[in-house]
Design a protein around this motif. Sequence first.
Motif, mmCIF file in Angstrom:
data_model
loop_
_atom_site.group_PDB
_atom_site.id
_atom_site.type_symbol
_atom_site.label_atom_id
_atom_site.label_comp_id
_atom_site.label_asym_id
_atom_site.label_seq_id
_atom_site.Cartn_x
_atom_site.Cartn_y
_atom_site.Cartn_z
ATOM 1 N N THR A 379 -34.962 72.835 27.403
ATOM 2 C CA THR A 379 -36.357 73.054 27.014
ATOM 3 C C THR A 379 -37.245 73.253 28.237
ATOM 4 O O THR A 379 -38.102 74.146 28.266
ATOM 5 N N VAL A 380 -37.038 72.410 29.258
ATOM 6 C CA VAL A 380 -37.830 72.517 30.485
ATOM 7 C C VAL A 380 -37.549 73.844 31.181
ATOM 8 O O VAL A 380 -38.476 74.540 31.618
ATOM 9 N N LYS A 381 -36.299 74.228 31.270
ATOM 10 C CA LYS A 381 -35.946 75.481 31.943
ATOM 11 C C LYS A 381 -36.589 76.674 31.246
ATOM 12 O O LYS A 381 -37.157 77.566 31.897
ATOM 13 N N GLN A 382 -36.519 76.700 29.931
ATOM 14 C CA GLN A 382 -37.089 77.822 29.189
ATOM 15 C C GLN A 382 -38.602 77.887 29.384
ATOM 16 O O GLN A 382 -39.172 78.971 29.577
ATOM 17 N N ALA A 383 -39.265 76.712 29.358
ATOM 18 C CA ALA A 383 -40.715 76.687 29.526
ATOM 19 C C ALA A 383 -41.114 77.193 30.908
ATOM 20 O O ALA A 383 -42.054 77.986 31.042
ATOM 21 N N ASP A 385 -39.316 79.150 32.956
ATOM 22 C CA ASP A 385 -38.977 80.570 33.068
ATOM 23 C C ASP A 385 -40.041 81.446 32.413
ATOM 24 O O ASP A 385 -40.308 82.565 32.874
ATOM 25 N N GLU A 386 -40.662 80.939 31.352
ATOM 26 C CA GLU A 386 -41.681 81.703 30.634
ATOM 27 C C GLU A 386 -43.094 81.380 31.096
ATOM 28 O O GLU A 386 -44.061 81.952 30.592
ATOM 29 N N GLY A 387 -43.228 80.425 32.038
ATOM 30 C CA GLY A 387 -44.543 80.073 32.558
ATOM 31 C C GLY A 387 -45.403 79.318 31.579
ATOM 32 O O GLY A 387 -46.640 79.400 31.640
ATOM 33 N N LYS A 388 -44.804 78.541 30.696
ATOM 34 C CA LYS A 388 -45.540 77.804 29.678
ATOM 35 C C LYS A 388 -45.704 76.345 30.072
ATOM 36 O O LYS A 388 -44.984 75.826 30.925
ATOM 37 N N ALA A 389 -46.644 75.678 29.406
ATOM 38 C CA ALA A 389 -46.875 74.255 29.652
ATOM 39 C C ALA A 389 -45.726 73.438 29.067
ATOM 40 O O ALA A 389 -45.064 73.852 28.106
ATOM 41 N N ILE A 390 -45.504 72.269 29.645
ATOM 42 C CA ILE A 390 -44.457 71.371 29.167
ATOM 43 C C ILE A 390 -45.021 70.528 28.041
ATOM 44 O O ILE A 390 -46.066 69.878 28.194
#
Length: 673
Positions: A379-383, A385-390
């Motif tokens: 979940t952290v990696k995907q966030a 990679d997409e530049g989204k908030a955790i």
Amino acid sequence: MQISRQFASRKSGYLAAFFLQCRAVNVQDRASFGLAIFIVCIVCSVCAGQASAAVSPPSEQQIAQPVSQLSVQVTAQNVAQHIAQARATHLAAKPTWASLLHVADGKANIKTPDFLLSLPDFSLDNELAATIQFLYSGKDEPKNTTNRDASAAPVCRFPARYLWLKSELNLPPLPIDGCADLSEFKQRAPADRIAIVFASENLAQPSSMMGHILLKLSGDNPLGKPVEHAISFITDAGGMNLPKLFFDSMVVGKKGFFTLSPYDEKLNLYLREEQRSIWEYELTLDSVQRALIQAHLIELKQTDLTYFFQNYNCATVIDFIIAIGASQQLPVDALWLTPKDVIKRAQTLKLIGASRVIAPNRWLIRAINEQINRTDRETVKQAVDEGKAIAADAQNSTEDLLKRQLALAYQAYRIETKQVSGPDAQEYKNQLAKTVGAKYKNQQLEASAFKNPLSTPQDSQLEFGFVRREQARFVRLSFTPATHHIEDDNRHYFSENELLLFDLSVLKNIASRQFFVDRFTVYAAKSLIPYDNMSGGLSGAIRMGFEPQFDAQLRMQKATYLSGALGRTLRYGGDIDVYALLGLGVSVRGGKPNLYGQPEIGLIVREIFDMKSSLSAVLTANAFGDKAKYQQYRFVQSKYFQNRNFSFHITAKSAAQKTHRINSFEASLKYLF
């Protein structure tokens, strides 16, 4: 002990111009995986030597006392009286004097006339007498003045010797405040605090596993600005001629260099470029001891130094320097003194105060990944990679902190490795850092002492074992000067690894007089770095030496070899490693070289009760150009004892091909020192 994610040092703005004789050297710290790394390891990572320790320092008042610029007139009778007083009190026998001269067991490590005034009739006593004579009469002037102002007062050549002798003998004052080099050094690199710094093994370079050690000087300059500097002792490691490198570094010696640089530059090199952890150990020295060390560094700066791989190198020099602040003498038990040995000796002498680890982002990623589940990691990696908030986790603040710290470390690592760039990438990293700082300002990650260099086993080992090979029985004696095997206790390293230098094993047949060399490894390195989808991880091995190999009929044939391998390691549950390596090698028998293949798979399990099991299977094809193939299976069960000086190993090996099989069994005890 806290993990520091930010560079704690401040750049001084001063260059290393103070050390005018230092020039750029061809030290390839980031050389490609292979023989070039071996060269750097030989001359820069592996260190050896012996230092005496203990100090009888002058008082702070004596060192701080202003001295007139006028030369002090001392008669020959006065000089003779001071020399007689020194001999009557056996001053030359004090460990501090030996440390100032870099003498161990009566043997001088610096043998140049610009440093030892009593040559060719050197002794500790003769050198002390010659030093007093030189300081107060200028006689026996050092012949080499290329590294200093020839018109400088004699005290400027040996300020540390003067300060110590003055305190011991109550000598007349000399114009030390007029020494330009020393004054400039104190201003540019103040030593309000002195620390020894250990750069850990490089996760991507097996031959850097012994690390590197240097000094860190910190303080406020005359403008009130905090500055930090690093002082290292290195040599030129250029060239690919291995026989010449061995001969030069171990017999002839190579020119040694002191480098002075802003500490930030070292942090940037080790943390960002090489992703190595930095351990800082602040020394509990008073102002008098720090002043002596500063003055001694000036003495070394003016000296032509020769670097020897086995007994005068980075660890040896640093050990002599910090011995000035010790209160007792320590012998060197191991054959070589390594960077980690220097830290352990300083701890034994109670010189280490506060310590901290500054972790690279690659290490942080691995450390945090072991503490959270796979779903959260993905979940952290995907966030990121997409530049989204955790996404926030209100139920578990610890889990939430770990995920946010992982996101921050991952984004910082992507920037450092140029996977992403530009203002948007930096802004996203700043937002992650701001969120962590605002939400968890009173919480910080703790660095585990589990990986502390002070906790690693000793680097030299002696092994005694009984071997049964088919119907024959042998006694084995093995000696590894440095450093450790894959079956040894590697829990305090960042990955399972092996590093051997001049590893020798001999067998004696119990029933006969047969005595032979079973193996001689000149150099071997193996690094099983666990792979993860954020920071990657490449495993590899390189090996060169002499070892009997099997032919088509499983008969042992003597051969020299050079082999290398690359592959991948996967870690499960923190305690199980599975790896696969694809290797190629060149063997030489009877003057004829031959190319062979050598793939390997293996399993390592770290168990309870301080035990470890390792299992490997190796296929060797075309070892002697006969297109024959055979398999080798090896199982080792290891038990480590609590005092860490001993370990017990049971080894079972089998070599097999279509029609033949050879089995062997061994029980051995290792002594680490």
